[in-house]
Motif scaffolding. Structure first.
Motif, mmCIF file in Angstrom:
data_model
loop_
_atom_site.group_PDB
_atom_site.id
_atom_site.type_symbol
_atom_site.label_atom_id
_atom_site.label_comp_id
_atom_site.label_asym_id
_atom_site.label_seq_id
_atom_site.Cartn_x
_atom_site.Cartn_y
_atom_site.Cartn_z
ATOM 1 N N ILE A 25 0.835 -1.205 0.000
ATOM 2 C CA ILE A 25 0.000 0.000 0.000
ATOM 3 C C ILE A 25 0.869 1.253 0.000
ATOM 4 O O ILE A 25 0.594 2.222 -0.696
ATOM 5 N N ALA A 26 1.961 1.228 0.746
ATOM 6 C CA ALA A 26 2.819 2.400 0.905
ATOM 7 C C ALA A 26 3.483 2.826 -0.401
ATOM 8 O O ALA A 26 3.766 4.012 -0.589
ATOM 9 N N VAL A 27 3.744 1.912 -1.305
ATOM 10 C CA VAL A 27 4.440 2.267 -2.549
ATOM 11 C C VAL A 27 3.496 2.769 -3.640
ATOM 12 O O VAL A 27 3.955 3.153 -4.712
ATOM 13 N N GLN A 28 2.211 2.792 -3.369
ATOM 14 C CA GLN A 28 1.262 3.290 -4.355
ATOM 15 C C GLN A 28 1.408 4.803 -4.506
ATOM 16 O O GLN A 28 1.651 5.511 -3.545
ATOM 17 N N SER A 29 1.259 5.299 -5.724
ATOM 18 C CA SER A 29 1.392 6.744 -5.960
ATOM 19 C C SER A 29 0.105 7.487 -5.604
ATOM 20 O O SER A 29 0.150 8.670 -5.279
ATOM 21 N N TYR A 30 -1.028 6.824 -5.648
ATOM 22 C CA TYR A 30 -2.306 7.454 -5.309
ATOM 23 C C TYR A 30 -2.430 7.503 -3.791
ATOM 24 O O TYR A 30 -2.336 6.487 -3.108
#
Length: 64
Positions: A25-30
């Motif tokens: 989840i943390a690496v998502q850009s949104y």
């Protein structure tokens, strides 16, 4: 305006999968979402402490 939504994770005794889940989840850009981690009395050693540490480390995750 971007859509805001909630991501809800049921984290009862799942410490072996929680780090990979939160890192994913943390690496998502949104970022226009709320993350809710539900932990209803896990007995997994260190799970809550690790979750608190990870949220502080990320900076954009807040524990409430």
């Amino acid at each position: 305006m971007a859509i805001k939504f909630k991501v809800i994770i049921s984290a009862y005794n799942c410490f072996q999968w929680l780090p990979a889940c939160l890192c994913s989840i943390a690496v998502q850009s949104y970022r226009n979402f709320d993350l809710v981690i539900l932990d209803n009395g896990s007995t997994a050693p260190g799970q809550w402490e690790w979750t608190e540490w990870y949220c502080r480390k990320q900076g954009w995750l807040a524990l409430r």
